[in-house]
Motif scaffolding. Sequence first.
Motif, PDB file in Angstrom:
ATOM      1  N   ASP A 192       9.787   2.401 -18.731  1.00  0.00           N
ATOM      2  CA  ASP A 192       9.936   1.600 -17.507  1.00  0.00           C
ATOM      3  C   ASP A 192       8.867   0.517 -17.321  1.00  0.00           C
ATOM      4  O   ASP A 192       8.917  -0.212 -16.321  1.00  0.00           O
ATOM      5  N   TYR A 193       7.932   0.400 -18.251  1.00  0.00           N
ATOM      6  CA  TYR A 193       6.911  -0.648 -18.118  1.00  0.00           C
ATOM      7  C   TYR A 193       7.400  -1.924 -18.812  1.00  0.00           C
ATOM      8  O   TYR A 193       7.096  -2.185 -19.968  1.00  0.00           O
ATOM      9  N   SER A 194       8.149  -2.698 -18.063  1.00  0.00           N
ATOM     10  CA  SER A 194       8.692  -3.959 -18.587  1.00  0.00           C
ATOM     11  C   SER A 194       7.591  -5.020 -18.607  1.00  0.00           C
ATOM     12  O   SER A 194       6.552  -4.864 -17.960  1.00  0.00           O
ATOM     13  N   PRO A 195       7.801  -6.117 -19.334  1.00  0.00           N
ATOM     14  CA  PRO A 195       6.811  -7.214 -19.331  1.00  0.00           C
ATOM     15  C   PRO A 195       6.516  -7.728 -17.922  1.00  0.00           C
ATOM     16  O   PRO A 195       5.381  -8.088 -17.622  1.00  0.00           O
ATOM     17  N   MET A 196       7.511  -7.758 -17.040  1.00  0.00           N
ATOM     18  CA  MET A 196       7.307  -8.230 -15.675  1.00  0.00           C
ATOM     19  C   MET A 196       6.380  -7.284 -14.905  1.00  0.00           C
ATOM     20  O   MET A 196       5.446  -7.717 -14.216  1.00  0.00           O
ATOM     21  N   ILE A 197       6.622  -5.980 -15.035  1.00  0.00           N
ATOM     22  CA  ILE A 197       5.774  -4.989 -14.367  1.00  0.00           C
ATOM     23  C   ILE A 197       4.364  -5.021 -14.948  1.00  0.00           C
ATOM     24  O   ILE A 197       3.367  -4.943 -14.221  1.00  0.00           O
ATOM     25  N   TYR A 198       4.291  -5.144 -16.269  1.00  0.00           N
ATOM     26  CA  TYR A 198       2.993  -5.235 -16.949  1.00  0.00           C
ATOM     27  C   TYR A 198       2.182  -6.403 -16.395  1.00  0.00           C
ATOM     28  O   TYR A 198       1.002  -6.253 -16.055  1.00  0.00           O
ATOM     29  N   LYS A 199       2.801  -7.559 -16.290  1.00  0.00           N
ATOM     30  CA  LYS A 199       2.113  -8.756 -15.795  1.00  0.00           C
ATOM     31  C   LYS A 199       1.636  -8.562 -14.371  1.00  0.00           C
ATOM     32  O   LYS A 199       0.555  -9.030 -13.994  1.00  0.00           O
ATOM     33  N   ARG A 200       2.420  -7.866 -13.571  1.00  0.00           N
ATOM     34  CA  ARG A 200       2.051  -7.618 -12.172  1.00  0.00           C
ATOM     35  C   ARG A 200       0.849  -6.687 -12.070  1.00  0.00           C
ATOM     36  O   ARG A 200      -0.004  -6.836 -11.195  1.00  0.00           O
ATOM     37  N   LEU A 201       0.767  -5.720 -12.973  1.00  0.00           N
ATOM     38  CA  LEU A 201      -0.273  -4.697 -12.898  1.00  0.00           C
ATOM     39  C   LEU A 201      -1.611  -5.107 -13.519  1.00  0.00           C
ATOM     40  O   LEU A 201      -2.668  -4.657 -13.067  1.00  0.00           O
ATOM     41  N   VAL A 202      -1.555  -5.918 -14.562  1.00  0.00           N
ATOM     42  CA  VAL A 202      -2.736  -6.203 -15.382  1.00  0.00           C
ATOM     43  C   VAL A 202      -4.004  -6.565 -14.599  1.00  0.00           C
ATOM     44  O   VAL A 202      -5.094  -6.105 -14.952  1.00  0.00           O
ATOM     45  N   PRO A 203      -3.927  -7.371 -13.534  1.00  0.00           N
ATOM     46  CA  PRO A 203      -5.176  -7.735 -12.835  1.00  0.00           C
ATOM     47  C   PRO A 203      -5.886  -6.566 -12.158  1.00  0.00           C
ATOM     48  O   PRO A 203      -7.061  -6.695 -11.781  1.00  0.00           O
ATOM     49  N   PHE A 204      -5.204  -5.431 -12.018  1.00  0.00           N
ATOM     50  CA  PHE A 204      -5.745  -4.341 -11.210  1.00  0.00           C
ATOM     51  C   PHE A 204      -6.048  -3.062 -11.979  1.00  0.00           C
ATOM     52  O   PHE A 204      -6.521  -2.090 -11.385  1.00  0.00           O
ATOM     53  N   ILE A 205      -5.782  -3.037 -13.273  1.00  0.00           N
ATOM     54  CA  ILE A 205      -5.939  -1.787 -14.035  1.00  0.00           C
ATOM     55  C   ILE A 205      -6.795  -1.996 -15.278  1.00  0.00           C
ATOM     56  O   ILE A 205      -6.909  -3.105 -15.800  1.00  0.00           O
ATOM     57  N   THR A 206      -7.354  -0.901 -15.761  1.00  0.00           N
ATOM     58  CA  THR A 206      -8.177  -0.924 -16.966  1.00  0.00           C
ATOM     59  C   THR A 206      -8.013   0.391 -17.716  1.00  0.00           C
ATOM     60  O   THR A 206      -7.401   1.333 -17.202  1.00  0.00           O
ATOM     61  N   VAL A 207      -8.558   0.454 -18.909  1.00  0.00           N
ATOM     62  CA  VAL A 207      -8.568   1.714 -19.669  1.00  0.00           C
ATOM     63  C   VAL A 207      -9.972   1.985 -20.218  1.00  0.00           C
ATOM     64  O   VAL A 207     -10.155   2.883 -21.026  1.00  0.00           O
ATOM     65  N   TYR A 208     -10.947   1.201 -19.762  1.00  0.00           N
ATOM     66  CA  TYR A 208     -12.274   1.252 -20.386  1.00  0.00           C
ATOM     67  C   TYR A 208     -13.371   1.893 -19.535  1.00  0.00           C
ATOM     68  O   TYR A 208     -14.495   2.038 -20.000  1.00  0.00           O
ATOM     69  N   THR A 209     -13.072   2.270 -18.314  1.00  0.00           N
ATOM     70  CA  THR A 209     -14.126   2.796 -17.444  1.00  0.00           C
ATOM     71  C   THR A 209     -13.951   4.295 -17.197  1.00  0.00           C
ATOM     72  O   THR A 209     -12.944   4.895 -17.570  1.00  0.00           O
ATOM     73  N   ASP A 210     -14.948   4.858 -16.520  1.00  0.00           N
ATOM     74  CA  ASP A 210     -14.912   6.290 -16.215  1.00  0.00           C
ATOM     75  C   ASP A 210     -14.121   6.602 -14.955  1.00  0.00           C
ATOM     76  O   ASP A 210     -14.040   7.753 -14.536  1.00  0.00           O
ATOM     77  N   GLY A 211     -13.559   5.587 -14.324  1.00  0.00           N
ATOM     78  CA  GLY A 211     -12.755   5.811 -13.132  1.00  0.00           C
ATOM     79  C   GLY A 211     -13.412   5.362 -11.846  1.00  0.00           C
ATOM     80  O   GLY A 211     -12.733   5.008 -10.878  1.00  0.00           O
ATOM     81  N   ARG A 212     -14.735   5.365 -11.818  1.00  0.00           N
ATOM     82  CA  ARG A 212     -15.419   4.903 -10.608  1.00  0.00           C
ATOM     83  C   ARG A 212     -15.196   3.396 -10.447  1.00  0.00           C
ATOM     84  O   ARG A 212     -15.291   2.643 -11.415  1.00  0.00           O
ATOM     85  N   ILE A 213     -14.938   2.981  -9.222  1.00  0.00           N
ATOM     86  CA  ILE A 213     -14.573   1.592  -8.953  1.00  0.00           C
ATOM     87  C   ILE A 213     -15.714   0.876  -8.233  1.00  0.00           C
ATOM     88  O   ILE A 213     -16.235   1.376  -7.227  1.00  0.00           O
ATOM     89  N   ASN A 214     -16.097  -0.279  -8.749  1.00  0.00           N
ATOM     90  CA  ASN A 214     -17.174  -1.059  -8.133  1.00  0.00           C
ATOM     91  C   ASN A 214     -16.664  -1.667  -6.830  1.00  0.00           C
ATOM     92  O   ASN A 214     -15.833  -2.567  -6.833  1.00  0.00           O
ATOM     93  N   ILE A 215     -17.184  -1.175  -5.721  1.00  0.00           N
ATOM     94  CA  ILE A 215     -16.748  -1.633  -4.406  1.00  0.00           C
ATOM     95  C   ILE A 215     -17.181  -3.074  -4.151  1.00  0.00           C
ATOM     96  O   ILE A 215     -16.664  -3.739  -3.243  1.00  0.00           O
ATOM     97  N   ASN A 216     -18.106  -3.583  -4.972  1.00  0.00           N
ATOM     98  CA  ASN A 216     -18.550  -4.973  -4.835  1.00  0.00           C
ATOM     99  C   ASN A 216     -17.598  -5.974  -5.473  1.00  0.00           C
ATOM    100  O   ASN A 216     -17.671  -7.171  -5.178  1.00  0.00           O
TER     101      ASN A 216
END
Length: 310
Positions: A192-216
């Motif tokens: 279900d991860y189409s190119p359109m959905i992928y493009k929408r999500l990319v600015p907000f997701i990562t796979v490289y961090t430990d999960g903690r989000i920089n509030i700054n």
Amino acid sequence: MKSASHIKHPASQKGLALVVTLLITALLVTVIVEIVYAVHIHISMTSSYRDLQRASPLAEGGVELASMVLDDIMKGKTYTYLTEEDTEKVFADGDKVLSLRVEDEQGKISLNTVVYKNGETNAEYYGIYVRLLENLKLKNELADAVADWIDINDEPRPFGGETYDYYQRLSLAYAAKNSHLDSIEELLLIKDYSPMIYKRLVPFITVYTDGRININTATKEVIMALHSDITEDMAQRVIDYRRENPFHDTAEIRNVHGFETIGFGLQGKITVQSKIFRIFSKVDIGGTIREVEAVVQTGQNFKTLYWRQR
């Protein structure tokens, strides 16, 4: 005596000679045009190749330059806050233009945290991802699909998909990874991860961090996903607050109106410092373009986590 039909008149001979001359001239013109065109193409290709050879190291150097700038920005600080001026820079020299753009990976939601290493669902981070999907007006079933891709078992979740029940039934069959994502592009392999959905999500997701989000550095959409009670207005208050007073400590989130109580629950999920960044380096030399996209870990333990050049 020769018959009249065998006599070649001078006028006919001149006409034939003219036709032959015109044909030869036309042929020569065609050959010359082909040669000129071939020379033009060769010169253009040589010029483009030469520009490309100049652009490649400049684009690669742009990643190094951006990393150095980031190190300088964070030097002596216990927190990471980036202004628009910090994240986008353009350098021009004659026909050469270097454009740099930086994204903080720590300000994004890590997909690899939705499942523990033992394959069990991490309810807190799974919930954060579901809320992000809802904030982006995407189906929250997408969370099940990515969780099934990552977890180590072969039991499909209600809206997910495993090897035997989904991926092996595709026209080009393959297996679910059953391991963490190594790059964001892997999403395009997931149910279900189409190119359109992928493009929408990319600015907000990562796979490289430990999960903690920089509030700054987190966007409004990511801040809203941190807790079910965080409204759009509350997320905007965080952004307005940090613009004047970047968070030096995670406890300071409670200074923002509306976060007096919620702030306690965010401890452990947020941070104020970043080390991992995505850098986009683009070089344009007379219309010849070379781009590099890299994810780097800055600081003394500098490391390149991802590299794509085009």
